[in-house]
Design a protein around this motif. Structure first.
Motif, short mmCIF file in Angstrom:
data_model
loop_
_atom_site.label_atom_id
_atom_site.label_comp_id
_atom_site.label_asym_id
_atom_site.label_seq_id
_atom_site.Cartn_x
_atom_site.Cartn_y
_atom_site.Cartn_z
N PRO A 101 0.98 -1.36 0.17
CA PRO A 101 0.02 0.19 -0.15
C PRO A 101 1.04 1.55 0.39
O PRO A 101 1.85 0.86 0.70
CB PRO A 101 -1.08 -0.25 1.45
N SER A 102 0.41 2.45 -0.69
CA SER A 102 0.90 3.59 -0.28
C SER A 102 0.39 4.28 0.86
O SER A 102 -1.36 4.61 0.58
CB SER A 102 0.63 4.05 -2.07
N ASN B 52 2.75 11.35 0.39
CA ASN B 52 2.57 10.87 2.41
C ASN B 52 2.47 10.86 3.01
O ASN B 52 2.42 12.38 3.17
CB ASN B 52 3.73 10.09 2.25
N ILE B 53 1.39 10.51 3.65
CA ILE B 53 0.87 10.89 4.85
C ILE B 53 1.26 9.45 5.82
O ILE B 53 0.97 8.35 6.44
CB ILE B 53 -0.72 11.14 4.74
N PRO B 54 2.78 10.49 6.79
CA PRO B 54 3.76 9.60 8.20
C PRO B 54 2.29 8.66 8.34
O PRO B 54 2.71 7.02 8.97
CB PRO B 54 4.40 10.15 7.86
N ASP C 18 1.11 3.67 10.14
CA ASP C 18 0.67 2.56 11.66
C ASP C 18 -1.15 2.27 10.91
O ASP C 18 -1.13 1.73 11.29
CB ASP C 18 0.61 4.32 12.83
N GLU C 19 -2.32 3.42 10.63
CA GLU C 19 -3.33 3.10 10.90
C GLU C 19 -3.25 1.94 9.93
O GLU C 19 -3.67 0.76 10.17
CB GLU C 19 -3.68 4.59 9.64
N ILE C 20 -2.36 1.94 9.16
CA ILE C 20 -2.48 0.88 8.04
C ILE C 20 -2.40 -0.39 8.03
O ILE C 20 -3.34 -1.95 8.06
CB ILE C 20 -1.85 0.75 6.83
N GLN C 21 -1.13 -0.77 9.56
CA GLN C 21 -1.50 -1.71 9.88
C GLN C 21 -1.57 -1.97 11.33
O GLN C 21 -2.39 -3.02 11.58
CB GLN C 21 0.38 -1.26 11.18
#
Ligand code: GLU
Length: 439
Positions: A6-7, A46-48, A52-55
């Motif tokens: 994912p991006s 990018n939104i750093p 974390d949210e994806i994880q």
């Protein structure tokens, strides 16, 4: 080896989650590892925090990964590979400016032709390149022959050299383009099967060509998943709330229900309600339809109700943030409410309402009377006896009895059948009356 890449540029889209689930399932079915690779090469978008949210979302869905990579950390490899291609003359430095290129694109458009790179910098002599101080990109020379590959869902796909064109692999700022970073990483990480959305179909021949140019000959298999359309039959954009996994979760749709829905979408499955572990037994990528799938919120909600009913008491109470005693009874009550509510959020609102004190505007006197009569009531009897007893004691009848009773017990003017509800509310009635004591 399978991967999800994912991006981190926005909320995780359900189309991407679908790819993640399919990759996870196929990895498990093939006793292979599953990689999570964060494709963060697009610095501007990018939104750093999204990493974390994806994880978190993947963990919530039980999609465990065995390897974790962040694409930007591979920059040195991307640069090395680009240099290798340059030195082998498979790639070339291109000094054409944005303005020159957009002018040529404009001209092609006017002439009604598809724009292709005109090869201007392809045959510059080494000395011309060395002496040129202008910024440059690196382009990979287009292939000489058609690129053909097999797709589990779409069948055989064929692209001609002119469709692939001599495309950019390294930008002016010496960072790789998506295609280059992705192709190199897949190669270095030993990925053998790529499952992703069909919006990437046109990238596949480019990525195949990159790997072939680097001398990599291990076969890669593909599955490009059909896009998900919205309820109007249009491509579901990232801006539509329903397309965000986070939004669906916040609405109170269970991960298991979302996964169930995404596996079911455009697929032939032996059963309708299942979780990912069950799907491992029968899931077959080849059975996924190649036709675009239409997102159907009603269907997702229906599946969600079934998954709420499937939850064990402990998990359901946790989802509803219910921490008190009587968890079993509370879970039963919550499941009962699936007859009129489809999400955890709605059920929680209904149940919270039952247990809150509220000012009544209608039937004030009647409610006050009933609440007085019920103050020290033992609630031992069945509904029929309770009802008769209370009617007799209060002298209320018909609507003037049922409405205030419903309001007193549930704070709502309508809802499930009181007869059934009473039995489930029984363990809580003393508390409810105490809480509501309006007298
Ligand atoms: N970063 C790409 C995306 O999010 C990944 C595509 C791929 O799986 O290769 O769309």
């Amino acid at each position: 080896m399978y991967r999800f890449a994912p991006s981190p540029t926005g909320d995780l889209h359900i189309g991407n989650l679908r790819a993640a689930i399919f990759n996870y399932i196929c990895a498990k079915q093939n006793n292979s590892d599953f990689i999570l690779r964060i494709e963060d090469t697009d610095k501007a978008r990018n939104i750093p925090e999204k990493i974390d949210e994806i994880q978190e979302i993947l963990r919530l869905f039980g999609l465990e990964w065995q390897h974790y990579y962040v694409q930007s950390e591979n920059l040195k490899f991307h640069r090395q590979m680009a240099l290798k291609l340059l030195s082998e003359k498979k790639a070339f430095a291109c000094f054409c400016t944005e303005e020159e290129l957009s002018k040529k694109k404009e001209e092609a458009k006017k002439a009604n032709k598809a724009y292709r790179y005109d090869g201007k910098c392809e045959n510059l002599a080494d000395i011309e390149v060395l002496e040129n101080e202008k910024p440059f990109v690196i382009r990979l020379k287009k292939p000489e022959n058609d690129m053909i590959f097999e797709d589990f869902i779409k069948g055989t796909l064929k692209f001609s050299p002119k469709d692939i064109d001599s495309f950019v692999i390294m930008r002016v700022d010496k960072t790789p383009t998506y295609n280059f970073a992705c192709a190199v990483d897949d190669m270095l990480e030993g990925v053998s099967c790529v499952i992703r959305g069909e919006d990437h179909v046109s990238n596949t021949p480019k990525q195949e060509h990159i790997r072939a140019s680097l001398g990599y000959d291990k076969k890669m298999t593909y599955a490009h998943l059909p896009i998900i359309l919205n309820e109007n039959g249009l491509k579901m954009s990232k801006r539509e709330a329903h397309s965000s996994v986070k939004w669906l979760l916040d609405e109170g749709i269970l991960p298991a229900a979302i996964a169930n829905y995404l596996i079911l979408l455009g697929n032939k499955t032996p059963v309708e309600i299942f979780d990912i572990n069950e799907a491992l037994q029968w899931f077959d990528l080849k059975k996924v339809s190649k036709a675009p799938a239409k997102f159907d919120m009603k269907k997702l909600l229906q599946i969600n109700r079934e998954h709420i009913k499937r939850l064990d008491d402990e998990s359901l109470c946790k989802a509803l943030a219910y921490e008190k005693e009587l968890k079993k009874e509370y879970a039963t009550l919550a499941k009962f409410y699936t007859q009129e509510s489809s999400t955890i959020k709605e059920i929680k609102e209904k149940l919270d309402l039952i247990f809150t004190k509220q000012a009544f505007s209608e039937f004030k006197d009647e409610i006050s009377l009933l609440s007085k009569l019920l103050k020290d009531y033992d609630f031992a009897s069945e509904y029929e006896d309770f009802k008769k007893d209370l009617m007799q004691k209060s002298g209320l009848k018909g609507k003037n009895f049922f409405m205030p009773l419903r309001l007193l017990l549930t704070n709502s003017t309508h809802g499930p059948d009181l007869n059934e509800l009473y039995a489930l509310l029984k363990p809580f009635l003393k508390d409810i009356i105490k809480e509501k004591n309006v007298s």
